[in-house]
Motif scaffolding. Sequence first.
Motif, mmCIF file in Angstrom:
data_model
loop_
_atom_site.group_PDB
_atom_site.id
_atom_site.type_symbol
_atom_site.label_atom_id
_atom_site.label_comp_id
_atom_site.label_asym_id
_atom_site.label_seq_id
_atom_site.Cartn_x
_atom_site.Cartn_y
_atom_site.Cartn_z
ATOM 1 N N GLY A 77 -3.008 8.272 2.403
ATOM 2 C CA GLY A 77 -4.083 9.127 2.882
ATOM 3 C C GLY A 77 -3.685 10.566 3.087
ATOM 4 N N LYS A 127 -7.134 10.870 -3.350
ATOM 5 C CA LYS A 127 -7.031 9.481 -3.791
ATOM 6 C C LYS A 127 -6.783 9.338 -5.289
ATOM 7 N N ARG A 169 0.805 -1.218 0.000
ATOM 8 C CA ARG A 169 0.000 0.000 0.000
ATOM 9 C C ARG A 169 0.840 1.272 0.000
ATOM 10 N N SER A 173 -0.696 9.686 -1.626
ATOM 11 C CA SER A 173 -2.123 9.444 -1.857
ATOM 12 C C SER A 173 -2.584 8.144 -1.225
ATOM 13 N N VAL A 174 -1.812 7.082 -1.425
ATOM 14 C CA VAL A 174 -2.171 5.779 -0.851
ATOM 15 C C VAL A 174 -2.145 5.825 0.676
ATOM 16 N N HIS A 200 -5.540 1.015 -9.284
ATOM 17 C CA HIS A 200 -4.580 1.748 -8.459
ATOM 18 C C HIS A 200 -3.306 0.913 -8.289
ATOM 19 N N SER A 247 -3.515 8.230 -6.915
ATOM 20 C CA SER A 247 -3.055 6.840 -6.911
ATOM 21 C C SER A 247 -3.622 6.037 -8.078
ATOM 22 N N LYS A 248 -4.416 6.670 -8.949
ATOM 23 C CA LYS A 248 -4.967 5.966 -10.102
ATOM 24 C C LYS A 248 -3.879 5.686 -11.131
ATOM 25 N N ASP A 280 -6.500 -2.292 -4.652
ATOM 26 C CA ASP A 280 -7.636 -1.751 -5.386
ATOM 27 C C ASP A 280 -7.374 -1.780 -6.881
#
Length: 576
Positions: free
Chosen positions: A376, A380, A29, A373-374, A41, A383-384, A38
Motif C-alpha cells: 500500500g 497498485k 502479500r 505496491s502490495v 498480481h 503489482s500487476k 489477487d
Amino acid sequence: MLDAEKNTGSDVTSVLSRHTDEYKLQVARSNPTSQVTDHGHQLKKGLDARHVTMIAIGGALGTGLLIGTGSALRTAGPASILIAYSAIGMVVYMVMCALGEVATFIPLADGFTGYCNRYVDPALGFACGYVYLIKYLILPANQLVAGALTVQYWIPKDKVNPGVWITILLVIIVAVNVLGVRFFGEIEFWLSCIKVVTCLGLIILLWVIALGGGPTHDRLGFRYWKDPGAFIHYVNKDKNLEITGDKGRFVAFVSVLVSAVFAYTGTELCGITFAECARPRKAIPKAIKMTLYRIVLFYVLSILFLGMCVPANDPLLLSAGSSSASASPFVIAIKNARIRGLDHVINACILLFVLSAANSDMYICSRTIYGLSVAGYAPKFFSKTNRMGVPYFGVALSFSFCLLAFMAVSSNSSEVFGYFVNVVSITGLITWACILVIHIRFMKACKAQGMDRKNELAYRSPLQPFGSYIALFVCVLVIFIKNFTAFLGDTFTYKDFITGYIALPVFVIMYIGFKLYYRTKMIKPEDVDLETYRDVIDSEEQQFADVAAEKEALRQAQGNPKDKAWYYDTFIGWLF
C-alpha cells in the motif's frame, strides 16, 4: 477436567493455526517470490535455494570492487584504501549481525520496511523502503556505465560511442527479466559462479605476481608502499588543488570512504531472502558468519594484494576526468606483469560481472516496487504481473531509470560513474543505519519486556550493545563527511555535493511527511510486539528440524551417498 484440557489444547491449536494462516498470508502479500491472492498480481515461486544463494553472493561482488577500487587507489594509496575497506567491512559485518539477530527471531517477508514498522516506527519503514528503492533505481544505470567503461579497454570511445554498448547491455538485461524468474535465476546462478571463481583466481594471481611469480620475475612485495607511498596526499586536478602533508593524507583517506561503501553495497541484499529460508534459525546465523569470511577473503585480501601489484601513480588507473580505457586495476596489474592475453580474459569476466550486477539490480528494483505496491506504499498497478509472474510495470520503471546511463554519451564515462557511485553510496549508508536502529530498538524491547537475549534467541549479535551503536555512529559520520571535498579549494563542485547528499533530504522529507500525515509515533520498547508469529516460527522450525533429521537418517542408512546435495554442501554451500 479432561474436557477443560481438551478445550485448552484445541484453543492452542486454533490460535497456532490462525497465526500460521495470517503469517502465510502476510508472506504471500509482501514476499517478492510468493503469490498474491489477487488474479493478475501473482509472482511465480521459481527460485530454488541455490538461485537465492548465488544471487545474494553475486550482488555483493561487482563493479565497486573490480572497477571502483582503481580511483580509490590513485586517490589515497594502498594503505589508506586497505584501512578504509577494512573499517567499512567491519561496519557491514555489524549491520549483517544486527539484521541476523532480528531476522532469526521472527523473519518478516517485507524485509527492512517490515522490521521498521514492527520495532521502530511505520514512518521509518516507509522512508527506508523508498530509499532502498532509489538505490536500485540508480544501480542498473551505474552498472551499464561500468560496462561501457569495460568495453573501452578494447574499443576506445573515440571509435565507438559508449551509448552503443549501453544499449546492447540494456536490451540483454530487459530480455532476461521479462522472460520469467526461472530463466533469470538460472542465468544469475551461472554468472555468479563465474564471479566467485574469477575473484578467487584474481586473488591467487595477484599474490603470485607480488611474490615474483609472473613472467617478469619481479618480486614486488611492498615496493609501491614506499614509492609512491602507502598514504598519498590529496590532489584534485579539476580544482587545481593539492593538499600536502599529514592533512593531505587524511583528506585523501576520508575521500575514499565513499568508494569503500559502494564496494560493499548489496551485501545486505540477502536480508530480502531471509523469509524464504526453510530453517531461518539455522540458515541465517550460518549466512551471517560467512559474511565475515567473505569480507576478509574477497575484499580485504584482494585490496591488500592489489596495492602490492599496482602503484598509486600508474597512469592507467581510472580516475575522475580520465579517458583511460583501462577501467579495472586488476586488469592493469596483469598487463603490468606482462601476462599476455590474460588481461583480455579477465576483462571479459569483468564484463560478465557488470552484466550480472545490472541484471540482478533490475530484478531487485522491480520486486522492491512490487512489494511497496502490495503493502500500500505505492500505486497498485506496480503489482500487476504477466502470465509468467513478471511485474512488468516494475521492470518498465527500472528500464526508464536505466536511460540515465546515456549521460555517458555526452559526458566522460568515468565522471558519470563517479556521480552514480555518490548517489548509491549514501542510499546504502541510510539503509545500513536503519537496520542498526532496528536492532537497537529490538534490544531495548527485549530488555524492557524481560527477554533474555542470551538464552532465548537462536542467534545473538556479537559485541553488543556497543557494536551496533559504534557502527551506527560510523554510518552517520560517513553520511555527513563523505563529500566534504566539494567545499575544498576556490571552487564549489555542486555536482559532487548534490549527487553525494541528495538522498538524505529525500529520506528526511519522506519520514517527516509520513509521520505528520498518518500521526505515527515511535513505538515504546514495552509496547513492541515480540509475540505475533513467534509461535508459527517455533512450530515451523521444529517441523523442518524433524524433516532434516529424517533425511539425514535416510542418508546414513543408504551409506551417505555422494549425490548433488553432498557435493554442494561440501564444496560450495559452506562458502556462502
